[in-house]
Design an enzyme around this catalytic site. Structure first.
Site, PDB file in Angstrom:
ATOM      1  N   ASN A  49       0.620  -1.212  -0.138  1.00 50.52           N
ATOM      2  CA  ASN A  49      -0.029  -0.007   0.105  1.00 50.52           C
ATOM      3  C   ASN A  49       0.889   1.238   0.034  1.00 50.52           C
ATOM      4  OD1 ASN A  49      -2.401  -1.497   0.241  1.00 50.52           O
ATOM      5  ND2 ASN A  49      -2.648  -1.193   2.432  1.00 50.52           N
ATOM      6  N   ARG A 404      -4.505   2.495 -13.191  1.00 46.06           N
ATOM      7  CA  ARG A 404      -2.970   2.803 -12.768  1.00 46.06           C
ATOM      8  C   ARG A 404      -2.543   1.262 -12.287  1.00 46.06           C
ATOM      9  NH1 ARG A 404      -1.067   7.709 -10.962  1.00 46.06           N
ATOM     10  NH2 ARG A 404      -3.083   8.559 -10.436  1.00 46.06           N
ATOM     11  N   HIS A 434     -14.477   3.455 -15.004  1.00 44.91           N
ATOM     12  CA  HIS A 434     -14.347   2.578 -13.836  1.00 44.91           C
ATOM     13  C   HIS A 434     -15.751   1.801 -13.868  1.00 44.91           C
ATOM     14  CE1 HIS A 434     -13.686   2.030  -9.527  1.00 44.91           C
ATOM     15  NE2 HIS A 434     -12.698   1.739  -9.913  1.00 44.91           N
ATOM     16  N   TYR A 467     -12.136  -9.604  -2.267  1.00 44.32           N
ATOM     17  CA  TYR A 467     -12.611  -8.213  -2.128  1.00 44.32           C
ATOM     18  C   TYR A 467     -14.271  -8.341  -1.935  1.00 44.32           C
ATOM     19  CZ  TYR A 467      -8.501  -6.087  -4.478  1.00 44.32           C
ATOM     20  OH  TYR A 467      -7.287  -5.730  -4.844  1.00 44.32           O
TER      21      TYR A 467
END
Length: 706
Positions: A49, A404, A434, A467
């Site tokens: 991160n 990204r 997105h 997720y």
């Protein structure tokens, strides 16, 4: 009511709020209730991160300082320089705790006869084997880089480990650098009876580094690592082919300016890195010194190697179950009857893969259209799209090349899809797409039916196991028409369409939030029962924050479940005292976005790919979609309540912006654990039903024979 909304005390700085989130990840490594190998993985996640944060957010602030841009941010009134100072202070404390627990947890591994050792600490026989390993496997791939008038300071790779070498002979002092090649391992394993030893590659090289510099004395060595600026601009204007421009950009990013220097001082605490600081044009605040190995992401690989040997030190396996709203029915048949709801990873992602595979093979399917942002390395979704094109279906895929750190993968996927015969588009001018949407156009009994999948997460079968995300498949006619118009807008030349049911950024989603909050305030003034629930990754948009503060000041109760950045401070008397902010960091990455407005019983429930962030709502193509089925609304509300009850993994933000673990009157409950339990319980019920149905068929056959 006069709203006081411009005081900087009401807001958290975006960058410092993110660092507080990364500390909550460190806390998962501290938590003794997590299995040991999972705790080590949380240390690796913290490092991963932080790398991205440094490459993008810190790099951007440093660029502003270099350009003498001193304007403060609009919420907390901190200048770029002040933000960098705050980041340095908070990040150094985070790193101190991270490395403190690295040493503690590696010490705990020794109870299982697993040791991380320096070569000098190994038995003599192992040291000899290690030297032979160095000579045969490592030494041939090393290239020492001398630095002098004829050999300038090398352009070192981003995020790669290097060894700095001070050496000398009778002619004087010299300096050199040895890069760790990407082709060699980060650590090596050696066994001695019941004991397993792991040795870091940089330690092996340092131990035998004199072999690279014959005729010189080695005076000092230490590992270091450079993080470079990856916040570079993709020049879309005038690009003849965005694919080519992205490939140019990827090469440029590897050569970005250095923004951080990390040094391993575990063997020499007096190292200051002054030579490197000068050569890299860095300042003292850009240097991080760690009492331990650099780049703890190597713990991912270590834990992967150890989990079979020590299965009790990882999370108990969880198998995603059949979706509650689908069961074992055919997804296309079920969608004709009612909307289907999916909740990953508690429910399997396989039905979404099957949805695509069946569309690719079904002769009645005429067209497939899909947006792709991030996909797995071996994606069954990509394979289904290629198969569909080969089967002469009209296949249109938007592959977002500007995702990204996934740009290189997406360039490759785009080429493969084009080669298979798909019509591929790369996104929109100056906007990232997105959105998570798939449209399947199928002929059913002579009529055209539009099947639409909408979700909060990527079409990625790998991350769907890690997720938390939600989605629906629907044949709702209004949503079907909206999907057609959405894809036509992306692929052709037309003004942005008027949508019937979907809300599409840029702008529309933020406008809806503002209108919905105003409506909730109006209902509350009349009925006194105003309530808003929102779950997202990050909250940064000042306009939306101000609307939420207004709602709080009017008495509307607001519950926010925000995993990461939250620029709103809750609990400030007379300002935000009706707002509660919860953050949950646990086994799964919280990724679903849920927005709910009570509206005096005329409930409005939405799911979205977008956070309440300015970049999402203004600079991206995002979709927010309504949940119309009352049973699905009820299900999501039940899930929301679990998050608000959590008193194991949940932290609550206090009025000063800090977070503390939630304490409430409920029995101990973890939302994620309870959702796994519920899914497994439903799965067992389904299995019993299937067995009973099978048994009934057998009995009926037996009766017929009689």
């Amino acid at each position: 009511m006069a709203y006081r909304l411009n005081d900087q005390k009401y807001y958290n700085n975006r960058e410092l709020s993110w660092l507080m989130f990364n500390y909550r990840v460190v806390q998962e490594a501290i938590d003794p209730n997590n299995p040991l190998l999972e705790r080590l993985k949380f240390l690796a996640i913290t490092s991963s991160n932080l790398d991205e944060f440094i490459m993008v957010r810190v790099a951007g602030l440093k660029d502003q300082v270099k350009m003498n841009y001193h304007e403060p941010d609009t919420k907390t009134q901190l200048t770029p320089r002040q933000q960098l100072e705050g980041i340095g202070k908070l990040n150094r404390e985070n790193s101190r705790v991270q490395y403190e627990y690295y040493h503690k947890l590696m010490g705990e591994l020794e109870r299982y006869n697993i040791y991380f050792k320096h070569p000098h600490e190994l038995p003599q026989s192992m040291q000899e084997k290690l030297e032979d390993l160095f000579d045969t496997e490592i030494y041939p791939s090393l290239t020492p880089l001398g630095i002098d008038a004829y050999r300038p300071f090398p352009k070192l790779k981003n995020k790669k480990i290097n060894i700095f070498v001070d050496l000398s002979n009778d002619l004087g002092d010299q300096t050199a650098i040895v890069q760790l090649p990407t082709v060699i391992k980060r650590f090596y394993e050696m066994k001695d009876g019941v004991n397993t030893y792991y040795i870091l590659t940089e330690d092996i090289i340092e131990t035998h580094i004199e072999k690279l510099f014959t005729g010189y004395r080695i005076d000092r060595t230490f590992p270091f690592r450079i993080t470079r600026n990856a916040d570079l601009t993709i020049h879309e204007e005038g690009a003849a082919d965005l694919l080519i421009e992205i490939e140019r950009f990827l090469k440029e990013r590897t050569r970005g300016a250095a923004v951080r220097l990390e040094i391993d001082i575990s063997k020499n605490h007096t190292i200051n890195g002054s030579f490197l600081k000068h050569e890299l044009d860095l300042h003292e605040e850009d240097i991080y010194k760690y009492d331990g190995p650099l780049d703890l992401t190597f713990l991912f690989e270590l834990c992967s190697k150890l989990k079979e040997q020590l299965p009790h030190l990882v999370y108990q396996p969880f198998v995603p179950q059949e979706p509650k709203f689908l069961g074992s029915e055919n997804i296309y048949d079920k969608a004709l009857e009612e909307d289907i709801f999916f909740h990953h990873p508690f429910e399997s992602f396989e039905p979404i893969v099957d949805f695509m595979k069946e569309a690719a093979e079904d002769p009645d399917v005429l067209a497939i259209k899909q947006t792709l942002y991030r996909v797995s390395s071996d994606s069954p979704i990509i394979e289904a799209l290629k198969l569909a094109a080969e089967n002469n279906k009209q296949v249109t895929v938007l592959v977002e090349l500007k995702a990204r750190f996934d740009e290189e993968n997406n360039v490759q996927w785009a080429k493969e899809l084009e080669d298979a015969g798909c019509h591929v588009i790369y996104g929109m001018h100056y906007l990232k797409t997105h959105s998570k949407i798939t449209l399947v156009v199928k002929r059913v009994k002579g009529k055209i039916v539009r099947y639409v999948h909408l979700g909060t997460g990527n079409y990625n079968d790998s991350t769907a196991k890690q997720y938390t995300d939600m989605g629906i498949i629907t044949t709702n006619p209004e949503i079907g028409i909206d999907a057609i118009n959405f894809f036509n807008y992306l692929s052709g030349y037309s003004l942005k369409p008027e949508y019937n049911a979907l809300h599409v950024a840029p702008f529309e989603i933020r406008d809806l939030f503002g209108e919905s909050i105003d409506t909730e305030i109006g209902h509350h003034k009349e009925h006194g029962n105003g309530y808003i629930f929102a779950k997202m990754n990050s909250l940064t948009d000042k306009k939306v924050i101000n609307k939420l503060l207004q709602a709080s000041q009017e008495g509307v109760k607001v519950d926010l479940v925000i995993r990461g950045i939250c620029c709103l401070k809750p609990g400030i008397e007379g300002v935000s005292d009706n707002i509660r902010v919860i953050s949950i960091v646990g086994r799964f990455l919280e990724h679903s976005r849920i927005y709910y407005f009570y509206h005096n019983g005329e409930e409005k429930m939405y799911l979205s790919s977008a956070d309440m962030m300015t970049r999402n709502m203004i600079k991206r193509v995002e979709i927010l979609f309504p949940i119309n089925d009352p049973q699905i609304v009820k299900e999501i509300k039940s899930i929301n309540r679990l998050y608000l009850m959590d008193n194991i993994k949940a932290r609550e933000q206090k009025s000063d912006g800090t977070y503390e673990y939630v304490e409430n009157s409920y029995e101990a409950i973890s939302a994620q654990d309870e959702l796994m339990r519920r899914a497994e319980s439903y799965g067992r019920e389904q299995q019993v039903q299937k067995e009973n149905q099978l048994l009934l068929k057998v009995k009926n056959r037996f009766k017929k024979r009689k």
